[in-house]
Design a protein around this motif. Structure first.
Motif, PDB file in Angstrom:
ATOM      1  N   ASP A   1       0.832  -1.194  -0.284  1.00 63.06           N
ATOM      2  CA  ASP A   1      -0.126   0.061   0.009  1.00 63.06           C
ATOM      3  C   ASP A   1       0.883   1.129   0.046  1.00 63.06           C
ATOM      4  N   ASP A   2       0.837   1.921  -0.952  1.00 66.63           N
ATOM      5  CA  ASP A   2       1.755   3.167  -1.084  1.00 66.63           C
ATOM      6  C   ASP A   2       1.509   4.344  -0.055  1.00 66.63           C
ATOM      7  N   ASP A   3       0.353   4.209   0.460  1.00 66.91           N
ATOM      8  CA  ASP A   3       0.023   5.314   1.685  1.00 66.91           C
ATOM      9  C   ASP A   3       0.615   4.895   2.908  1.00 66.91           C
ATOM     10  N   LYS A   4       0.320   3.596   3.169  1.00 64.74           N
ATOM     11  CA  LYS A   4       0.472   3.039   4.650  1.00 64.74           C
ATOM     12  C   LYS A   4       1.942   2.365   4.573  1.00 64.74           C
ATOM     13  N   GLY A   5       2.572   1.863   3.440  1.00 65.44           N
ATOM     14  CA  GLY A   5       3.712   1.165   3.414  1.00 65.44           C
ATOM     15  C   GLY A   5       3.588  -0.389   3.802  1.00 65.44           C
ATOM     16  N   VAL A   6       2.419  -0.991   3.868  1.00 65.88           N
ATOM     17  CA  VAL A   6       2.244  -2.131   4.381  1.00 65.88           C
ATOM     18  C   VAL A   6       1.787  -3.066   3.304  1.00 65.88           C
ATOM     19  N   LEU A   7       2.192  -4.386   3.284  1.00 67.05           N
ATOM     20  CA  LEU A   7       1.883  -5.406   2.443  1.00 67.05           C
ATOM     21  C   LEU A   7       0.332  -5.625   2.278  1.00 67.05           C
ATOM     22  N   LYS A   8       0.036  -5.650   1.176  1.00 64.93           N
ATOM     23  CA  LYS A   8      -1.513  -5.705   0.720  1.00 64.93           C
ATOM     24  C   LYS A   8      -1.764  -6.974  -0.041  1.00 64.93           C
TER      25      LYS A   8
END
Length: 71
Positions: free
Chosen positions: A54-61
């Motif tokens: 996720d570009d905004d949160k930087g977490v794997l989606k």
């Protein structure tokens, strides 16, 4: 599950699914059980993992498995 490697892959993917991460195989969303089974059934094929964040949160989606074509 037939083999230890299939079970290990299934457990890895299941833990990702439990965290809300979508697993894809060849461009289609799928389940951890199905992906583990299909990948282990096609051991002669090579699959590449593609981690989508996720570009905004930087977490794997998403985790994508794409078959590599041998030349």
């Amino acid at each position: 599950m037939e083999h230890e490697s299939e079970y290990a892959l299934y457990m890895e993917l299941l833990s990702l699914e439990d965290r809300g991460i979508t697993i894809w195989l060849e461009g289609c969303p799928d389940t951890s059980r199905s992906v583990a089974s299909r990948l282990c059934a096609h051991e002669e094929s090579t699959y590449m993992r593609d981690y989508i964040f996720d570009d905004d949160k930087g977490v794997l989606k998403e985790l994508h498995f794409d078959k590599l074509n041998r030349l």
